[in-house]
Design a protein around this motif. Sequence first.
Motif, PDB file in Angstrom:
ATOM      1  N   UNK A   1      48.602  91.733  67.173  1.00  7.63           N
ATOM      2  CA  UNK A   1      49.345  90.626  66.569  1.00  7.63           C
ATOM      3  C   UNK A   1      48.554  89.325  66.689  1.00  7.63           C
ATOM      4  N   UNK A   2      47.945  89.096  67.856  1.00  5.97           N
ATOM      5  CA  UNK A   2      47.153  87.879  68.053  1.00  5.97           C
ATOM      6  C   UNK A   2      45.977  87.844  67.080  1.00  5.97           C
ATOM      7  N   UNK A   3      45.251  88.963  66.967  1.00 11.91           N
ATOM      8  CA  UNK A   3      44.059  89.007  66.108  1.00 11.91           C
ATOM      9  C   UNK A   3      44.437  88.819  64.640  1.00 11.91           C
TER      10      UNK A   3
ATOM     11  N   UNK B   1      50.795  82.217  74.570  1.00 16.98           N
ATOM     12  CA  UNK B   1      51.407  83.391  75.217  1.00 16.98           C
ATOM     13  C   UNK B   1      50.375  84.433  75.636  1.00 16.98           C
ATOM     14  N   UNK B   2      49.343  84.610  74.812  1.00 20.42           N
ATOM     15  CA  UNK B   2      48.293  85.578  75.152  1.00 20.42           C
ATOM     16  C   UNK B   2      47.556  85.149  76.415  1.00 20.42           C
ATOM     17  N   UNK B   3      47.184  83.890  76.508  1.00 20.75           N
ATOM     18  CA  UNK B   3      46.465  83.402  77.688  1.00 20.75           C
ATOM     19  C   UNK B   3      47.340  83.480  78.929  1.00 20.75           C
ATOM     20  N   UNK B   4      48.627  83.212  78.780  1.00 23.88           N
ATOM     21  CA  UNK B   4      49.543  83.299  79.925  1.00 23.88           C
ATOM     22  C   UNK B   4      49.669  84.733  80.421  1.00 23.88           C
TER      23      UNK B   4
ATOM     24  N   UNK C   1      49.569  77.554  69.466  1.00 19.94           N
ATOM     25  CA  UNK C   1      50.901  78.116  69.732  1.00 19.94           C
ATOM     26  C   UNK C   1      50.834  79.634  69.800  1.00 19.94           C
ATOM     27  N   UNK C   2      49.983  80.225  68.973  1.00 18.63           N
ATOM     28  CA  UNK C   2      49.834  81.680  68.968  1.00 18.63           C
ATOM     29  C   UNK C   2      49.065  82.178  70.183  1.00 18.63           C
TER      30      UNK C   2
ATOM     31  N   UNK D   1      50.789  91.154  59.016  1.00 15.01           N
ATOM     32  CA  UNK D   1      50.857  91.700  60.379  1.00 15.01           C
ATOM     33  C   UNK D   1      51.651  92.995  60.405  1.00 15.01           C
ATOM     34  N   UNK D   2      52.788  93.018  59.724  1.00 15.65           N
ATOM     35  CA  UNK D   2      53.614  94.234  59.711  1.00 15.65           C
ATOM     36  C   UNK D   2      52.856  95.393  59.069  1.00 15.65           C
ATOM     37  N   UNK D   3      52.204  95.139  57.939  1.00 13.92           N
ATOM     38  CA  UNK D   3      51.439  96.202  57.274  1.00 13.92           C
ATOM     39  C   UNK D   3      50.333  96.742  58.182  1.00 13.92           C
TER      40      UNK D   3
END
Length: 309
Positions: free
Chosen positions: A235-237, A298-301, A294-295, A97-99
């Motif tokens: 980040x989600x993807x 937060x996106x749906x909210x 869990x991932x 993710x960071x890269x």
Amino acid sequence: MTVVAAPSERRQAVQRRRRRLKGDRLASVLVLVPSMIAIAVFVYVFVAWTMYTSVINWTGIVPDSTLVGFKNFARLFGDSRFLIDLRNLGLFSASFIVQCLVIGFALAALINSKIRIEGLFRTIFILPFAISPVVTGVIWHWLLDPQAGVNSLLRSAGLGFLANGWYTDSTWGILSVSVAAAWQMSGYVMALYLAGLRALPQELMEAAVMDGCGTWALYRRIVIPLLKPVTFSAVIITGMLSIKLFDLIASMTGSGPAFAEDTLGFNMYQLAFSSNRFSLSAAVAVVMILIATVLLVPHLMSVERKAKR
């Protein structure tokens, strides 16, 4: 002279409009129903079947519907390979993710700076995303071969001390896989960031520059905060891709030495199709679903909050 429609004509026009709207709704429903049925069967029904399989004792070719509750999950968390898979997931996800975020944002900022032949650079950067993960795995398997590829170039340049074991490292080998995955996905993240940069209000940017805001301050105080929704989506993807990682591992390294490059997906596949331990395999799949949930929550909210505004 203005002609006023009679009340009966107006009622007829309203009725025609209502019939037309009903016809449009019916057509929309008929178009969507096949997709809804397919999603219900091939997603939700199979998810439910996987959850059911995870609580029975199916350990051979012949199904065994004996309920065992959460014993399969207890076996998993007592299995050293599964615990290594969780560790690998954490290392891979963080590195990958960071890269992707850093490289994708840097490439997007470069292209957004109105460089020449922008279309060519944009195509080159996003091209790896169009390559199959299996092909990517084969390519990077050779590039990171300890006796060839990158190490061979380093030795030829007199930089042999920088040579690395890459995916043969029994502790950090999963990080070499993250390099290959980031090479493939950074172009996609670049496209996300580039779209976000092009959508920023130019008036705000110009006003900041006129007030003496330098390039670094402009990006740190204005651009990056405004691109938080894009970063969140990226980040989600990339996080979801980390959880379901399989094909790149299967073609690049397999599980590696001492399961150094093993993943939940690869473990699940081998439990089901090499060991016929279908209930344990389903339990791994349920764990992957829970991690993905869990991932996604937060996106749906955040999407729901935006819809209410």
